[in-house]
Design an enzyme around this catalytic site. Structure first.
Site, PDB file in Angstrom:
ATOM      1  N   ASP A 157      14.966   9.541  38.188  1.00 59.73           N
ATOM      2  CA  ASP A 157      16.065   9.892  39.083  1.00 59.73           C
ATOM      3  C   ASP A 157      16.014  11.402  39.331  1.00 59.73           C
ATOM      4  OD1 ASP A 157      18.539   9.673  40.499  1.00 59.73           O
ATOM      5  OD2 ASP A 157      19.538  10.427  38.712  1.00 59.73           O
ATOM      6  N   CYS A 170      10.231  -9.079  -0.915  1.00 59.01           N
ATOM      7  CA  CYS A 170       9.031  -9.239  -0.093  1.00 59.01           C
ATOM      8  C   CYS A 170       9.399  -9.909   1.216  1.00 59.01           C
ATOM      9  CB  CYS A 170       7.969 -10.060  -0.830  1.00 59.01           C
ATOM     10  SG  CYS A 170       8.453 -11.775  -1.124  1.00 59.01           S
ATOM     11  N   CYS A 186      11.200 -13.249   1.160  1.00 62.40           N
ATOM     12  CA  CYS A 186      12.658 -13.199   0.989  1.00 62.40           C
ATOM     13  C   CYS A 186      13.352 -13.060   2.341  1.00 62.40           C
ATOM     14  CB  CYS A 186      13.048 -12.027   0.091  1.00 62.40           C
ATOM     15  SG  CYS A 186      12.369 -12.090  -1.576  1.00 62.40           S
TER      16      CYS A 186
END
Length: 754
Positions: free
Chosen positions: A426, A3, A6
């Site tokens: 560009d 989870c 952790c």
């Protein structure tokens, strides 16, 4: 890790080491760690293990082997399925007997107890083990909640069977959806004791399978390369060797139906290469001597002899895989927020469960109802959904982006892209093909045209700029060897210089007014025609003007108009002269043009736009774009461009086609929607069900079912990104797309003729 809590624990453990920062991803189970050079990786692993988790360094060879094996064949997956199967066989009779009173026979509760015992011990062993490890390290995770819920339900059932009257063989127990079942102590919660681990195990198995599908793109990339290659010897003979033994400069053959073993250049033969694994483009590309043959491309035509130019981690495929892996390990802002919430969520839930137990006991409720309400609170809480809401969406989005030719360097790039309101493009190599051709030569009086072109071609051979390459290519086509260049120097945005056959030669855009009437007229004519003019100087004096023409990419017109259809402002920013810049802008319908910009000038333009409150994405492909790419909120490079541009960018368009940018914008917006939906569900789920559980309105078994379903639903919603198609959604598509395509093709032909 199970989870979001952790994730926070592991990151904190690693951050305790001096100079270490870490980003841990729950969905992929990976940590990206930045550490001092003197700190050995073994200490990082030891720090994670000291927190109660396991860790190992990523092994690229092992990753490839695992990628080529079915995910369901891994020992972990087999063990999970066996545990779930046995748990289901034992738990289902307990659930049915507990939920259907008419099926309850004499001593049914003792049979349920016998069936529940192995589920609570062996079937839930993983939860208990991880909860104990967390307790030893003074931490609490989702496993702590599950373990406590299972233990409390079973412990109460044992008490009721032994001392509370529930052990009477004639006892019948009604089923209730809430905690208040009534009936005094003669009520067992064996259905909760077996239902919680059953539903959580099933949910995690589905969740793990979904995670693996979400990371399929990365595993597919790892498995694409050829395993063996037919190496060509100096005598023309062939021998088969492992692809890992191939070295740059060696030649190998690629037969029809085989994949190119590594990046190289075709030296013999002609064929068509399917580049879809790299670019997402399904149309094969014709190649011949001198053309690039990227690794993993599929040969669908004739026999090719290829000279290796890059191997291992230096290949295009390896770079793509590295970018995808890096993106899937990174963290978005929303994910950092969710992880922070999940880290404190479990202790808060534990405190809430104790408070609920005390409240109901103090209010005079039956002990079994109070215990059941507390267990429901423990079980229904779901930081899993919080921890998975963002990373699973990013995992699916980056994988899908790679399939569509969009490489995302990290989640920050996706976040920036969906906020962009201005796209700066560009010109040369981005909106145009970059494959320029020499259209005309004007020389000063007394200058030999052939000689000046020969000197300029020799100088252009050492440059990466498409204009200089066009001059060199035109000179080579004229025949003869080009002379060597001494003291070659390239100045980004200004040109190249060097010594050729004793003459100081400079080639680039004019940096001062040209006084010679013939050359000044040639410059004006080139500008009027929309061509790029190049001034050649010999020993510091203007000697010739070269007119170089470029063609628009086929999809440039369509890309510009679809970007505007998505609500984005489009700006043209180029180092080219105003004439060619205005001609391209007029043809594409771009209103804002900045021409003759140096690399520093491009960065200044980007800075001014940002200062005006714009969120800017810069799209470029050359060294002269690198500063602007780095200055923008998001730099976007074409894969056909230079390494400097790609290195400065957060997003890479693999096809080398600016039209893919439209796909990237739509994908970013779709990902944002998925993340919002996931977070809304993850927070909303807990906001609604936790109060219901605390009020005793939710049975622990149903709480477990709802908790498991929440994680599965979050992952399933994220997986919808894996099937997302760029043709859907707003901003151009359907009939508009076909119309754009027709206009684009005409635009490209007109520009080339012009």
């Amino acid at each position: 890790m199970t989870c979001g809590a952790c994730v926070g624990r592991v990151e904190k453990r690693l951050a305790r080491l001096p100079g270490v920062t870490a980003a841990v991803n729950l969905a992929t189970g990976r940590a990206r760690v930045v550490h001092p050079e003197g700190l050995p990786p073994a200490e990082l692993v030891a720090a994670v293990e000291a927190g109660g988790y396991t860790a190992s360094l990523v092994d690229p060879a092992g990753e490839r082997r695992r990628a080529e094996e079915p995910s369901a064949a891994s020992p972990e997956a087999r063990a999970e399925r066996i545990r779930l199967t046995v748990t289901a066989v034992l738990a289902l009779p307990v659930l049915l007997l507990s939920m259907v009173p008419s099926w309850q026979f004499p001593a049914w509760q003792w049979l349920c107890f016998a069936l529940a015992l192995p589920v609570v011990t062996w079937g839930s062993a993983g939860f208990h083990r991880r909860a104990w490890q967390g307790l030893r390290h003074a931490t609490a995770t989702m496993d702590t909640l599950v373990s406590l819920g299972v233990t409390a339900s079973f412990a109460w059932s044992v008490y009721a069977l032994g001392w509370g009257g529930a052990g009477d063989p004639a006892m019948r127990m009604p089923f209730s959806l809430t905690a208040g079942a009534g009936g005094g102590a003669a009520h067992v919660y064996l259905e909760a004791a077996v239902g919680v681990p059953l539903f959580v195990l099933a949910g995690r198995l589905l969740e793990g399978s979904a995670r693996r599908r979400g990371g399929a793109a990365l595993r597919a990339l790892a498995a694409l390369g050829a395993r063996e290659v037919s190496l060509r010897g100096p005598d023309g003979g062939e021998r088969t060797v492992a692809a890992e033994l191939l070295l740059p400069g060696q030649e190998f053959t690629v037969r029809p139906g085989e994949r190119v073993a590594t990046d190289g250049v075709v030296v013999e033969g002609g064929s068509a290469l399917d580049l879809s694994v790299l670019t997402g483009e399904s149309v094969p590309v014709e190649v011949g001597p001198g053309d690039q043959a990227p690794g993993a491309a599929l040969n669908v035509g004739g026999l090719l002899v290829v000279r290796a130019t890059a191997v291992g981690a230096d290949t295009q495929l390896a770079r793509i895989a590295a970018l995808v892996a890096e993106a899937q390990t990174g963290k978005a802002k929303a994910q950092r927020l969710a992880d922070a919430v999940a880290e404190v969520f479990v202790p808060v839930v534990l405190a809430l469960a104790v408070a609920v137990l005390g409240f109901w006991l103090g209010a005079g409720a039956e002990p079994q109802a109070a215990v059941t309400a507390a267990v429901s609170v423990l079980v229904v809480a779901c930081p899993c959904a919080l921890g998975l809401a963002v990373p699973t969406a990013l995992l699916a989005a980056t994988g899908r982006g790679a399939e569509l030719g969009v490489l995302v360097r990290g989640p920050e790039a996706l976040e920036s892209l969906r906020r962009v309101d201005t796209v700066v493009l560009d010109k040369t190599g981005t909106l145009t093909t970059g494959r320029m051709t020499l259209g005309g030569v004007a020389v000063a009086p007394g200058v030999d045209p052939e000689r000046v072109l020969r000197l300029a071609g020799a100088l252009g051979r050492g440059s990466e700029h498409p204009v200089a390459r066009a001059v060199a290519e035109a000179t080579r086509r004229g025949g003869g060897e080009l002379p060597p260049v001494e003291g070659f120097l390239a100045t980004a945005g200004l040109g190249v210089r060097g010594t050729v056959e004793g003459r100081e030669v400079r080639m680039g855009r004019p940096d001062r007014e040209v006084e010679d009437p013939a050359l000044a007229a040639a410059l004006a004519a080139a500008d009027a025609e929309g061509r790029t003019s190049v001034l050649v100087e010999l020993d510091g004096r203007p000697a010739a003007v070269l007119a170089v023409g470029d063609a628009l990419r086929a999809g440039s017109w369509r890309a510009v108009h679809r970007l505007r259809g998505l609500g984005l402002d489009v700006v043209l920013l180029t180092g080219d002269r105003p004439g060619p810049a205005r001609a391209v802008a007029e043809e594409l319908g771009i209103r804002t043009v900045h021409a003759a910009a140096t690399p520093a000038g491009k960065a200044e333009v980007i800075g001014r736009l940002r200062s005006a409150g714009r969120t800017v994405a810069m799209v470029g492909d050359g060294v002269n774009d690198a500063a602007a790419l780095a200055t923008a909120d998001l730099g976007i490079a074409l894969a056909s461009g230079t390494d400097a541009a790609i290195g400065a960018a957060g997003l890479t368009l693999v096809r080398g086609d600016v039209e893919t940018l439209v796909t990237a914008v739509r994908l970013a917006r779709r990902t944002r929607s998925a993340i919002r939906a996931n977070l809304l569900w993850a927070f909303g789920y807990n906001a609604v069900l936790l109060p219901l559980a605390a009020l005793g309105l939710l049975n622990p078994m149903l709480a477990a079912l709802a908790m498991s379903a929440s994680s599965v639903l979050v992952v399933a919603n994220s997986l919808r990104l894996r099937t997302w198609r760029p043709g859907r959604g707003g901003g151009g598509g359907g009939r508009s797309g076909r119309g754009d395509g027709a206009r684009s093709g005409n635009s490209g032909r007109a520009r080339a003729d012009h």
